[in-house]
Scaffold this motif. Sequence first.
Motif, PDB file in Angstrom:
ATOM      1  N   SER A 169       0.858  -1.187   0.000  1.00 55.99           N
ATOM      2  CA  SER A 169       0.000   0.000   0.000  1.00 55.99           C
ATOM      3  C   SER A 169       0.888   1.230   0.000  1.00 55.99           C
ATOM      4  N   GLY A 170       0.277   2.370  -0.305  1.00 55.95           N
ATOM      5  CA  GLY A 170       1.032   3.614  -0.348  1.00 55.95           C
ATOM      6  C   GLY A 170       1.642   3.847  -1.720  1.00 55.95           C
ATOM      7  N   THR A 171       2.619   4.747  -1.793  1.00 56.89           N
ATOM      8  CA  THR A 171       3.199   5.162  -3.070  1.00 56.89           C
ATOM      9  C   THR A 171       4.386   4.293  -3.457  1.00 56.89           C
ATOM     10  N   LEU A 172       4.419   3.892  -4.720  1.00 55.71           N
ATOM     11  CA  LEU A 172       5.540   3.158  -5.298  1.00 55.71           C
ATOM     12  C   LEU A 172       6.147   4.019  -6.395  1.00 55.71           C
ATOM     13  N   ARG A 173       7.388   4.431  -6.197  1.00 54.71           N
ATOM     14  CA  ARG A 173       8.075   5.304  -7.166  1.00 54.71           C
ATOM     15  C   ARG A 173       8.972   4.455  -8.064  1.00 54.71           C
ATOM     16  N   ILE A 174       8.735   4.564  -9.371  1.00 57.32           N
ATOM     17  CA  ILE A 174       9.453   3.762 -10.362  1.00 57.32           C
ATOM     18  C   ILE A 174      10.115   4.711 -11.357  1.00 57.32           C
ATOM     19  N   THR A 175      11.326   4.380 -11.778  1.00 56.52           N
ATOM     20  CA  THR A 175      11.967   5.148 -12.842  1.00 56.52           C
ATOM     21  C   THR A 175      12.430   4.187 -13.927  1.00 56.52           C
ATOM     22  N   ALA A 176      12.415   4.657 -15.176  1.00 55.76           N
ATOM     23  CA  ALA A 176      12.804   3.817 -16.314  1.00 55.76           C
ATOM     24  C   ALA A 176      13.125   4.714 -17.499  1.00 55.76           C
ATOM     25  N   PRO A 177      13.894   4.205 -18.461  1.00 56.60           N
ATOM     26  CA  PRO A 177      14.075   4.951 -19.713  1.00 56.60           C
ATOM     27  C   PRO A 177      12.730   5.137 -20.396  1.00 56.60           C
ATOM     28  N   LEU A 178      12.611   6.213 -21.143  1.00 59.67           N
ATOM     29  CA  LEU A 178      11.327   6.549 -21.773  1.00 59.67           C
ATOM     30  C   LEU A 178      10.753   5.415 -22.629  1.00 59.67           C
ATOM     31  N   PRO A 179      11.523   4.793 -23.544  1.00 56.74           N
ATOM     32  CA  PRO A 179      10.893   3.758 -24.381  1.00 56.74           C
ATOM     33  C   PRO A 179      10.433   2.537 -23.602  1.00 56.74           C
ATOM     34  N   ILE A 180      11.205   2.091 -22.613  1.00 57.88           N
ATOM     35  CA  ILE A 180      10.772   0.948 -21.801  1.00 57.88           C
ATOM     36  C   ILE A 180       9.531   1.328 -21.002  1.00 57.88           C
ATOM     37  N   GLY A 181       9.530   2.550 -20.461  1.00 58.63           N
ATOM     38  CA  GLY A 181       8.384   2.992 -19.684  1.00 58.63           C
ATOM     39  C   GLY A 181       7.116   3.074 -20.506  1.00 58.63           C
ATOM     40  N   VAL A 182       7.226   3.629 -21.709  1.00 61.77           N
ATOM     41  CA  VAL A 182       6.044   3.832 -22.550  1.00 61.77           C
ATOM     42  C   VAL A 182       5.530   2.514 -23.122  1.00 61.77           C
ATOM     43  N   HIS A 183       6.440   1.674 -23.625  1.00 59.43           N
ATOM     44  CA  HIS A 183       6.016   0.504 -24.380  1.00 59.43           C
ATOM     45  C   HIS A 183       5.832  -0.756 -23.542  1.00 59.43           C
ATOM     46  N   ILE A 184       6.491  -0.831 -22.389  1.00 63.18           N
ATOM     47  CA  ILE A 184       6.403  -2.056 -21.594  1.00 63.18           C
ATOM     48  C   ILE A 184       5.747  -1.814 -20.236  1.00 63.18           C
ATOM     49  N   LEU A 185       6.259  -0.823 -19.470  1.00 56.68           N
ATOM     50  CA  LEU A 185       5.754  -0.649 -18.110  1.00 56.68           C
ATOM     51  C   LEU A 185       4.371  -0.004 -18.071  1.00 56.68           C
TER      52      LEU A 185
END
Length: 320
Positions: free
Chosen positions: A97-113
């Motif tokens: 529960s609560g906030t989960l902060r995730i970081t990723a490169p833009l293409p992986i973030g947009v197309h996969i995550l």
Amino acid sequence: MTAQISIDRLTGLIAFARAASLGNYTSAARSLGVSPSAISKSVHRLEVQLGLRLFARTTRSLTLTPEGRDLHEKTLRLLQQAEEIEQTAKAARSEPSGTLRITAPLPIGVHILAPAIPRFRALYPKVYVELRLGDRHVDLIEESIDVAVRVGELADSRLISKKLGWHRIGAFASPDYLDRRGRPLIPDDLNRHDCVTFRYQSSGQLLRWPFKVGAKIIEFVPEHAVVTDASDAVAAIAVAGGGICISPTYVAAPFVKAGLLVPVLAEFAVDLFPITALWPESRRGNPNVNAFVAFLQGVFPAPAPWDVVVTTACVATPPP
């Protein structure tokens, strides 16, 4: 006597630490979700309260004074201890529960995550996700990131890592372009084609195109007709007939499946780097992190569906 510190001073220390780590108020404000003026005012109030000058300011950057460097080290230790207290409290509960902060490169973030996050929240509706995308290197500990998904195996003793899959890239072109200009048979043929290439936003460097020739891997920057700093734009230009591009398979796969792009030079393609999940040691027992890392195993199956699409297309359209 119990030592006391005001909320205002704690806010100033957090603003100061983030600005010192990132080098300017704008980046610090972005990472904390406030305005640059709020960061500036908090740091100024802290300097007044302490009677110290913490930064030597220029129009473009901040440089720590000797007093600022000493305070920065102590502040980071203080904030790390506060982080450990928070993580201990989170680990004591079993339900994410609560906030989960995730970081990723833009293409992986947009197309996969991004497409997978609704499924994750359906499993854990009490978790609120903050997804930060970009190719800027983020210090997970200093910026309070829970999980990073990155390309490559990054050595940092403060982090735990888990390999998720492979970052596969390949060369692609539209059927229309290949009808007009012909198909390259070897990497050297690219010098006679229009190439669409990628420039890294963080460094300004052009992507070196890798190919496996015999037992060796060669890398070079081909003569190019178009340069862009967004992976999606690279693929879009190629789809429109703008030339041959090199692209991650997870970006190109939907276009390949739709018949808008065709793999070329597939027999020379290489697997460069793994895709890796990273999280701070302090979050080892964090239920949010544990749940998300376990979830990622399903997001990156072996073989990955985007790689299957491209491989199938290579078999269907062998080189002439």
